[in-house]
Design an enzyme around this catalytic site. Structure first.
Site, short mmCIF file in Angstrom:
data_model
loop_
_atom_site.label_atom_id
_atom_site.label_comp_id
_atom_site.label_asym_id
_atom_site.label_seq_id
_atom_site.Cartn_x
_atom_site.Cartn_y
_atom_site.Cartn_z
N ASP A 27 33.37 40.73 45.18
CA ASP A 27 34.17 41.35 46.23
C ASP A 27 34.92 42.53 45.60
O ASP A 27 34.99 42.65 44.38
CB ASP A 27 35.12 40.35 46.88
CG ASP A 27 35.50 40.80 48.31
OD1 ASP A 27 35.36 42.01 48.59
OD2 ASP A 27 35.94 39.97 49.11
C1 BGC Z 1 36.45 42.24 51.71
C2 BGC Z 1 34.95 42.11 51.90
C3 BGC Z 1 34.36 43.47 52.19
C4 BGC Z 1 34.72 44.42 51.05
C5 BGC Z 1 34.11 45.79 51.21
C6 BGC Z 1 36.82 43.33 50.74
O1 BGC Z 1 38.18 43.55 50.71
O2 BGC Z 1 36.97 40.99 51.28
O3 BGC Z 1 34.69 41.21 52.94
O4 BGC Z 1 32.97 43.35 52.33
O5 BGC Z 1 36.13 44.54 51.02
O6 BGC Z 1 34.66 46.49 52.25
#
Ligand code: BGC
Length: 757
Positions: A290
């Protein structure tokens, strides 16, 4: 020269000329031939390999630039695995040209974006789509999302989110399919299929990403990013189940989660990423962390060895990994194993042959009218009718002269898309007010009163982030708020009926949007009570990302419609339901609590020796209920259904057999409607306590008034097995089982069977 050779040469020359002409006429659209991943890997330097293991942020993050320099310079020198958060097709082409034309090996970039429930045509949010109990619809919606996103240059989406959510305080409940592993798996499979299709290299599909692996939804106290403590038995039987379904459906990538799972960071968790994913499931796609999660693992190299292939936006791999390999701390073979699935994904997606966006084609794809039609159908099929006393709904155009549309979400547009829907390139959104106007035309007077503004009062830094497209409602003086309140009540008084639209602006749910209370905030409850006190018929329409505390409304407001965040066609689809042009059949994918004190709440808990309805000592609160206001699987229709004749093919069968369960469903009302038939089981004894009920089959079907159908379900080893904490393995046990069928998790129609050795 023989004739055939001459013909062959001629055709070769003409193909070459055609190719060159094509290249001259559209220089942007031609790239290289499809390479072989292993050969390509052999040609790569360590720097180029680590660049493939890196996802670079698509806008300037100062910390990233400090660590590794300008992302475009990295691309020019070494290429990049992926670039994140760029949605402008012009920028995508520009950046792709740097990678393809200027980097040594010309490896195209995989552009990734959160296309969660639509790109231009925004479908209802995931929790709403799950409320449809209609995997085919979910698959079709994600097929459209993929088509639009790919046309605009996005080849990788960070969806589906498969986190089981049993605590409505957790803001990200809206992004998933709710609390149940069986429903969650069906929706997971449908999404993977919709995004990816089955044809490798198809240019209207995207790579999907099963996230957030795993256990993120069980955050302590429902606080986003907080630790999860989940016993292994619960991991296998509940939290991992939808992920396994996605892996089996061929999902191309996984995303590791932010939080600690049982005190080990999920993004550095060898048990999750290695033992479960690679060793047990034999998963051979790639794992991305993530955002910034790799950086958050203080010990660099930890995540790498645990099994995260790609570092999302933190630059940590670029900063440390090259030196780690050069110093011999990490073997090149390990790096190669991490890079290979990324190259393979790019090849499979057809990126080498088609790295660029055809900008001229985009409007044609995005504006396809059938996309909007499907979005409207999706709204009709996903809203949940929670209450409908004395058939308050549907409304009749001919009997109503004036409608008061009231509430801080009644004219909302961007808020109906939730955060992710608003972050791509959404087209126009039909507000609920507009949808009602479209429906009734000029024959009925429709007036609007906003009522007091509602706010989350987020820190201002959040509101100023350019890519957060949803906004607060402005701050109001107490006088202005009072006037807005009074105006709304006055409007109700002078109208035939009030449709009150309440809930949460988009900022109130989603990531980093946990709540301690589920109350209708900002005076909305008071507004509802005052409107109801006028004596006019009231319909409550909820717009929100999680169940809210509607205990008062559930006793006093005759009609309640849960619409979640329902996307581009929200207003039209909701008006179709309100006025009876569509019959609601959405059913809750979560147990609906009375209030937040009951959380976490889920129907498939194990037995207690002292259930709430037992005499004497019970395990529950003495000052509040612990049963849901509305159970998992619940939802009403404008017609009624009966369930009869629940039969199992054998009352006794050997372990390993597959039984047939049949139940009759009849439409006993006077309009056509969809029933959502649900099958639940309970294993009475065994090597572990088993949930009081578990969903093991469902089917949504349309029945004409007076018609009846027999629905069949299979109960075989897949449905009857569980991971036993006592035996530390998957088992099907020779025990007695209960079966129930009906239209929610409290269904009464019952039968039983026994498995023998
Ligand atoms: C979120 C993810 C997301 C990623 C990219 C993160 O903060 O937890 O779900 O895919 O950002 O935008």
């Amino acid at each position: 020269m023989s004739d055939s050779l001459r013909k062959y040469r001629l055709s070769l020359i003409s193909s070459l000329i055609a190719f060159l002409l094509f290249q001259l006429s559209s220089p942007n659209l031609v790239a290289q031939a499809r390479p072989d991943a292993k050969n390509l890997l052999k040609q790569m330097t360590i720097e180029e390999k680590v660049a493939q293991l890196s996802q670079l942020p698509g806008f300037p993050i100062p910390e990233f630039i400090q660590q590794v320099g300008n992302p475009e310079a990295v691309i020019r020198h070494f290429g990049a695995g992926s670039v994140l958060w760029v949605s402008d097709p012009k920028q995508i082409n520009r950046i792709q040209h740097i990678a393809v034309d200027e980097s040594r090996l010309h490896i195209p970039i995989l552009f990734g974006l959160d296309v969660i429930h639509g790109y231009h045509t925004i479908f209802p949010a995931p929790i709403a789509m799950a409320s449809s109990w209609d995997p085919k619809l979910v698959e079709s919606a994600q097929t459209v999302a993929a088509r639009e996103a790919r046309a605009a240059g996005i080849a990788w989406t960070f969806a589906p989110m498969l986190d089981i959510a049993r605590d409505a305080r957790w803001g990200r409940m809206v992004e998933g399919a709710g609390e149940d592993p069986y429903l969650g798996s069906a929706i997971a499979r449908a999404q993977v299929l919709g995004f990816q299709g089955t044809q490798p290299g198809a240019l209207d599909r995207v790579l999907a990403c099963a996230k957030h692996f795993a256990g993120y939804g069980a955050a302590d106290g429902g606080r986003d990013y907080d630790s999860s403590y989940i016993p292994e038995e619960q991991m296998w039987n509940t939290y991992l189940v939808p992920f396994k379904a996605a892996a089996d459906a061929g999902v191309g990538s996984f995303m590791s989660a932010y939080m600690d799972l049982n005190d080990v960071p999920a993004s550095g968790n060898r048990w999750l990423l290695h033992d479960v994913l690679r060793d047990t499931w034999k998963y051979n796609g790639f794992v991305v962390s993530d955002a910034n999660a790799v950086h958050s693992l203080i010990t660099h190299g930890y995540a790498f060895t645990a099994g995260v292939n790609m570092d999302m936006a933190s630059g940590t791999y670029l900063k440390y990994l090259i030196a780690e390999v050069k110093q011999g701390h990490i073997a090149m073979k390990q790096i190669d194993d991490m890079v290979l699935p990324i190259l393979e994904a790019k090849i499979k997606l057809g990126l080498f042959e088609h790295p660029y966006v055809d900008e001229a084609r985009i409007p044609q794809v995005l504006n396809a009218p059938e996309h909007q039609e499907l979005a409207r159908t999706a709204v009709q099929r996903s809203v949940v009718l929670l209450r409908n006393e004395q058939n308050a709904l549907p409304l009749s155009k001919s009997q109503i002269k004036s409608i008061a549309v009231i509430g801080p979400l009644a004219d909302a547009e961007a808020d109906l898309l939730d955060m992710w829907g608003a972050m791509t390139k959404p087209g126009p959104t039909v507000s609920i007010l507009q949808g009602i106007k479209n429906k009734v035309g000029d024959s009925v007077q429709v007036e609007f009163a906003h009522g007091p503004n509602i706010r989350r009062d987020i820190p201002s830094f959040f509101e100023n982030i350019p890519f957060v497209p949803v906004k607060e409602q402005p701050k109001q003086s107490p006088e202005d708020a009072k006037k807005a309140f009074d105006d709304a009540v006055d409007l109700a008084k002078r109208s035939d009926i009030a449709i009150v639209v309440l809930g949460e602006i988009a900022l109130m749910s989603g990531e980093a949007a946990s709540r301690s209370s589920l109350k209708l905030s900002g005076g909305q409850e008071e507004l509802l009570e005052a409107v109801a006190a006028t004596g006019k018929p009231v319909v409550l329409v909820l717009v929100n990302g999680r169940p809210l505390d509607i205990s008062w409304a559930a006793e006093h407001v005759p009609a309640i419609l849960e619409t979640w965040y329902s996307g581009s066609q929200a207003g039209n689809g909701i008006a179709d339901i309100l006025f009876g042009d569509a019959n609601p059949a959405g059913h809750l994918p979560v147990s609906w609590p009375h209030n937040s004190a009951e959380l976490p709440l889920y129907y498939n808990h194990t037995l207690t020796q002292a259930p709430e309805d037992a005499p004497g000592f019970t395990s529950r609160y003495w000052d509040a209920l612990s049963t849901p206001l509305y159970p998992f699987g619940y939802g009403l229709s404008y017609t009624t259904f009966s369930y009869d004749n629940l039969k199992v093919s054998q009352s006794e069968a050997k372990v390993g057999s597959t039984l047939d369960v049949a139940v009759d469903v009849a439409n006993t009302g006077n309009r056509a409607g969809d029933a959502v038939v649900q099958l639940y089981i309970h294993q009475r004894a065994g090597s572990a306590s088993r949930p009081v009920r578990q969903l093991k089959g469902f089917q949504r079907l349309t029945l004409q008034p007076g018609s009846k159908q027999t629905i069949h379900f299979k109960l075989g080893p897949d449905e009857l097995q569980f991971w036993s904490p006592a035996l530390k393995k998957w088992v099907v046990e020779p025990e007695a089982f209960d079966i129930w069928a009906g239209d929610n998790s409290q269904a009464k129609l019952h039968t039983e069977f026994r498995l023998t050795q």
